[in-house]
Design an enzyme around this catalytic site. Structure first.
Site, PDB file in Angstrom:
ATOM      1  CG  HIS A 119      -9.755  -5.869   0.553  1.00 20.08           C
ATOM      2  ND1 HIS A 119     -10.045  -6.995   1.290  1.00 20.08           N
ATOM      3  CD2 HIS A 119      -8.431  -5.649   0.723  1.00 20.08           C
ATOM      4  CE1 HIS A 119      -8.939  -7.427   1.897  1.00 20.08           C
ATOM      5  NE2 HIS A 119      -7.952  -6.624   1.563  1.00 20.08           N
ATOM      6  CG  ASN A 140      -0.542  -6.936  -1.561  1.00 25.78           C
ATOM      7  OD1 ASN A 140      -1.130  -7.516  -2.470  1.00 25.78           O
ATOM      8  ND2 ASN A 140      -1.015  -6.884  -0.324  1.00 25.78           N
ATOM      9  CG  ASP A 185     -12.596  -9.180   1.654  1.00 20.64           C
ATOM     10  OD1 ASP A 185     -12.505  -8.190   0.891  1.00 20.64           O
ATOM     11  OD2 ASP A 185     -12.158  -9.181   2.820  1.00 20.64           O
ATOM     12  CD  GLU A 234      -4.522  -7.997   1.504  1.00 25.05           C
ATOM     13  OE1 GLU A 234      -5.419  -7.278   1.990  1.00 25.05           O
ATOM     14  OE2 GLU A 234      -3.309  -7.751   1.638  1.00 25.05           O
ATOM     15  CD  GLU A 261      -2.796  -1.468   2.316  1.00 28.78           C
ATOM     16  OE1 GLU A 261      -2.798  -0.624   3.231  1.00 28.78           O
ATOM     17  OE2 GLU A 261      -3.512  -2.480   2.339  1.00 28.78           O
TER      18      GLU A 261
END
Ligand code: G3I
Length: 354
Positions: A244, A208, A275, A273, A167
């Site tokens: 996300h 990432n 979801d 990641e 990030e």
């Protein structure tokens, strides 16, 4: 309390839906029955057959304490990521004092269950102790080198890939104005990759980030940085697209195109990641929409040869980070809090089994 009862409501709804939906019922029973047919195989069997990594974030609490959590984790996934246990605050809470209890626990579990490990994460602006944030430039650079040497070195040869930096961009595509950036400028990124390569020459090293699923200012900034740093010989091997997502915001339909442009730079691409959250309460329409998101993500990844991994950020709604962060949202993962497979699970399964 309220969040809990909403989640219980979702479980009841799904149980009812699955009892009356032959496809969903068949899937849930078949995975439990191990009846030997190809359709009944867990995700990891289908993934391994196509040389693909299907993973999940793992939390140390339920890994220690809950058999149902371990059963699903080890049945379904062939790679794992520590949700929190390898972050700086967990591994080096005080300068030079390392604690690998959670990380070692996850490593041991992965090894016992034939799972590869994706390391997460070395240099991030969150979950980094105050002592690091207060260092001057030289001391901060030294701390990064020592941290990476020690953590990556400990697991050298046993961790397949690392999120080296996490990030580093703001949402407009500028560099995030973190304490790293304020003290060291952009140089900390190249340094971190070089330190990681020196500590484990065989681990694949990733950058990432979130909100880089589609082609936008942020993913283009990431693309430009990876291109530029690789041109300078900085050892970046992979790009992690967190994933996300939320059904409220629409699906990033250029995900595949975005992954293809990164692949063309010569790096692997991973969904790290995934979801897909929704406003609670969940209902069958929202869960069906969610399942299309999961299907679109895995289809895009499987269509790009350099996309070699898809990891979900936890697998059961019982332990998702989402309700703690987004008030009134949840149900983001492929299993209910009672470990019933949701339509989203079926999406992953059907794409891998195809
Ligand atoms: O360990 C403490 C515990 O001692 C304390 O009693 C408890 C009280 O709140 O907090 C515990 O720490 C929590 C930690 O998770 C471990 O459970 C933190 O409060 C909580 O903020 C932390 O949340 C994690 C979050 O990163 C922090 O930024 C989530 O579990 C984790 O899923 C989330 O993961 C991030 C990825 O690393 C990077 N990408 C985004 C993703 C979602 O935010």
């Amino acid at each position: 309390m309220r969040g809990k009862s909403l989640r219980h409501g979702l479980t009841a709804l799904l149980t009812a839906a699955m009892a009356t939906t032959s496809v969903a019922t068949g899937l849930v029973q078949a995975t439990a029955d191990t009846d030997g047919s190809s359709r009944s195989q867990p995700l990891r069997a289908h993934a391994t057959a196509r040389n693909f990594l299907i993973g999940t974030a793992v939390a140390t609490g339920p890994l220690s304490n809950e058999q149902a959590y371990r059963d699903t984790l080890n049945r379904e996934f062939n790679t794992v990521t520590a949700e929190n246990a390898m972050k700086w605050d967990a591994t080096e809470p005080n300068q030079g004092q390392f604690n690998f209890s959670g990380a070692d626990q996850i490593m041991a579990s992965a090894q016992a269950n034939g799972q590869t490990v994706h390391g997460h994460t070395l240099v991030w602006h969150n979950q980094t102790p105050g002592w690091v944030q207060n260092l001057d430039a030289n001391a901060m650079r030294t701390a990064i080198r020592n941290h990476i040497n020690t953590v990556v070195g400990r697991y050298a040869g046993r961790i397949a890939s690392w999120d080296v930096v996490n990030e580093v961009f703001d949402d407009n595509g500028g560099m995030r104005n973190s304490f790293w950036y304020q003290r060291l400028g952009e140089s900390y990124i190249a340094d971190a990759f070089r330190y990681a390569r020196a500590a484990d020459p065989n681990a694949k090293l990733c950058i990432n980030d979130y909100n880089v699923e589609g082609i936008n200012n942020k993913s283009t900034a990431m693309y430009n940085l990876v291109s530029r740093l690789r041109g300078q010989g900085v050892p970046i091997d992979c790009v992690g697209i967190q994933g996300h997502l939320s059904i409220q915001y629409g699906f990033p339909n250029d995900l595949r195109q975005n992954m293809e442009r990164f692949a063309a730079l010569g790096v692997d691409v991973k969904i790290t990641e995934l979801d897909v959250r929704m406003r609670m309460p969940a209902d069958s329409n929202k869960l069906a929409t969610q399942a299309t998101y999961y299907r679109n993500v895995i289809d895009a990844c499987l269509a790009v040869p350099r996309c070699n991994q898809l990891t979900v950020w936890g697998f059961t709604d019982k332990y998702s980070w989402v309700p703690d962060t987004f008030q009134g949202e949840g149900a983001a993962l492929p299993y209910t809090e009672n470990y019933a497979a949701k339509p989203a699970y079926q999406s992953l399964h059907d794409a891998l089994a195809r």
